[in-house]
Scaffold this active site. Sequence first.
Site, PDB file in Angstrom:
ATOM      1  N   ARG A  81       0.453  -1.221  -0.032  1.00 53.52           N
ATOM      2  CA  ARG A  81       0.369  -0.337  -0.001  1.00 53.52           C
ATOM      3  C   ARG A  81       1.222   1.588  -0.483  1.00 53.52           C
ATOM      4  O   ARG A  81       1.741   1.580   0.830  1.00 53.52           O
ATOM      5  CB  ARG A  81      -0.861   0.062   1.079  1.00 53.52           C
ATOM      6  CG  ARG A  81      -0.688  -0.143   2.930  1.00 53.52           C
ATOM      7  CD  ARG A  81      -1.488   0.049   3.586  1.00 53.52           C
ATOM      8  NE  ARG A  81      -0.764  -0.226   4.838  1.00 53.52           N
ATOM      9  CZ  ARG A  81      -0.090   0.366   5.729  1.00 53.52           C
ATOM     10  NH1 ARG A  81       0.177   1.863   5.193  1.00 53.52           N
ATOM     11  NH2 ARG A  81       0.399  -0.135   6.968  1.00 53.52           N
TER      12      ARG A  81
ATOM     13  N   HIS B   1      -1.874   3.505   6.809  1.00 55.63           N
ATOM     14  CA  HIS B   1      -2.680   2.479   6.778  1.00 55.63           C
ATOM     15  C   HIS B   1      -4.293   2.986   7.149  1.00 55.63           C
ATOM     16  O   HIS B   1      -4.976   2.432   7.176  1.00 55.63           O
ATOM     17  CB  HIS B   1      -2.138   1.673   8.645  1.00 55.63           C
ATOM     18  CG  HIS B   1      -3.019   0.494   9.321  1.00 55.63           C
ATOM     19  ND1 HIS B   1      -3.056  -0.110   8.331  1.00 55.63           N
ATOM     20  CD2 HIS B   1      -3.866   1.080   9.788  1.00 55.63           C
ATOM     21  CE1 HIS B   1      -4.098  -0.524   9.245  1.00 55.63           C
ATOM     22  NE2 HIS B   1      -4.927  -0.404  10.292  1.00 55.63           N
TER      23      HIS B   1
ATOM     24  N   TYR C 125       6.693   5.242  10.989  1.00 54.60           N
ATOM     25  CA  TYR C 125       7.961   3.458  10.720  1.00 54.60           C
ATOM     26  C   TYR C 125       8.394   3.173   9.902  1.00 54.60           C
ATOM     27  O   TYR C 125       8.709   1.435   9.884  1.00 54.60           O
ATOM     28  CB  TYR C 125       6.508   2.264  11.247  1.00 54.60           C
ATOM     29  CG  TYR C 125       5.100   2.624  10.476  1.00 54.60           C
ATOM     30  CD1 TYR C 125       5.607   2.020   8.971  1.00 54.60           C
ATOM     31  CD2 TYR C 125       4.142   3.483  10.654  1.00 54.60           C
ATOM     32  CE1 TYR C 125       3.969   1.889   8.953  1.00 54.60           C
ATOM     33  CE2 TYR C 125       3.062   3.169  10.427  1.00 54.60           C
ATOM     34  CZ  TYR C 125       2.662   2.689   8.751  1.00 54.60           C
ATOM     35  OH  TYR C 125       2.264   2.265   8.060  1.00 54.60           O
TER      36      TYR C 125
END
Length: 356
Positions: A249, A253, A262
Amino acid sequence: MTDVYQVLTPQGELNVKKIEEKMDPATMVKMYENMVFVRAFDRKSVILQRQGRMGTYAPFEGQEASQVGSAMALTAGDWLFPTYRDHAASITHGQSLMRVFLYWMGHMEGSISPEGKNIMPPCVPIATQMVHAVGTAWASKLKGEKKVSLAYLGDGATSEGDFHEALNFAGVYKTPTIFFCQNNGFAISVPFELQSSSATIAQRALAYDIKGVRVDGNDIFAVWLTMKEAIERAHAGEGPTLIEAMTFRYGAHTTADDPKKYRDQEKLSQEWRNERDPITRLRIYLEKRNLWNQEKEEHLLKQADVKIDQAVQEAEEYPKSKPEDMFKHVFAESPWMIQEQEQELKRFTDKGGDRA
């Protein structure tokens, strides 16, 4: 087990000969049109959320081949169990665009599927839909129906107990279930190497004596052909299949997430977008075969904008939800603590509290 099945390379070249014997040009063009359309939908949804016209949203850009390719392999009566990120699959399988927008705008009516389509509501709890998919597949088997149940999941779901319970039950009863894992390398912020010591997700199928396949999730040809084979196996009584689709992706998220915290967002996103994009590789292939051109592209994009804008308008004109709706369709018999919460809300609104 570590080999990744690929048919169409990122350069738009075929790894498999005589693909026309398995897939006609009209299907290839439809695959492209569907992927372009759902990407336009995804981008529009992110804009709507940023404008405050829609709630928190889970984007899927980059995973179009996995969702569209798998859903296109189904027939009308098959069961589809999506997660909160699989609206592209739901749309491809026949869900109303307006209903998808309603869902993200907070309407329970957004979970209603069209007549004749077995599309379950998006599942937010991780991996619980897998067990449900096994149950419907077992029912189909007992009834002698030629139907499969397709359960979508992310790599993070493979760390849940429901994942193992679903695979175990499906393996024992040889249910016509297909578990389609979109492995984008991160369960929100946790990289796959910190989720599991196994090299792949597909290899876990061995523990349950079921078929496990690893596929290039950005190659829609490979996804579609793998799904067709899994469906044929299910119809033949050979049981479930676990498909691990390697994809990525591009964005966060959800719209409430900051992926830069991250992962190297710019490097990873550009690498996948520039070198492995599912839409780009198919367009290159179609143009080489004179099945697509810029004029068709512009026409498709205009059509998509019109259709999406119309669905947005219909969703925004839909009657507003009521706060008390949150208590409906959850329990057959509401437990005491839920009844207390509902009564507390009623006291608040009766005193003139904000109902919006």
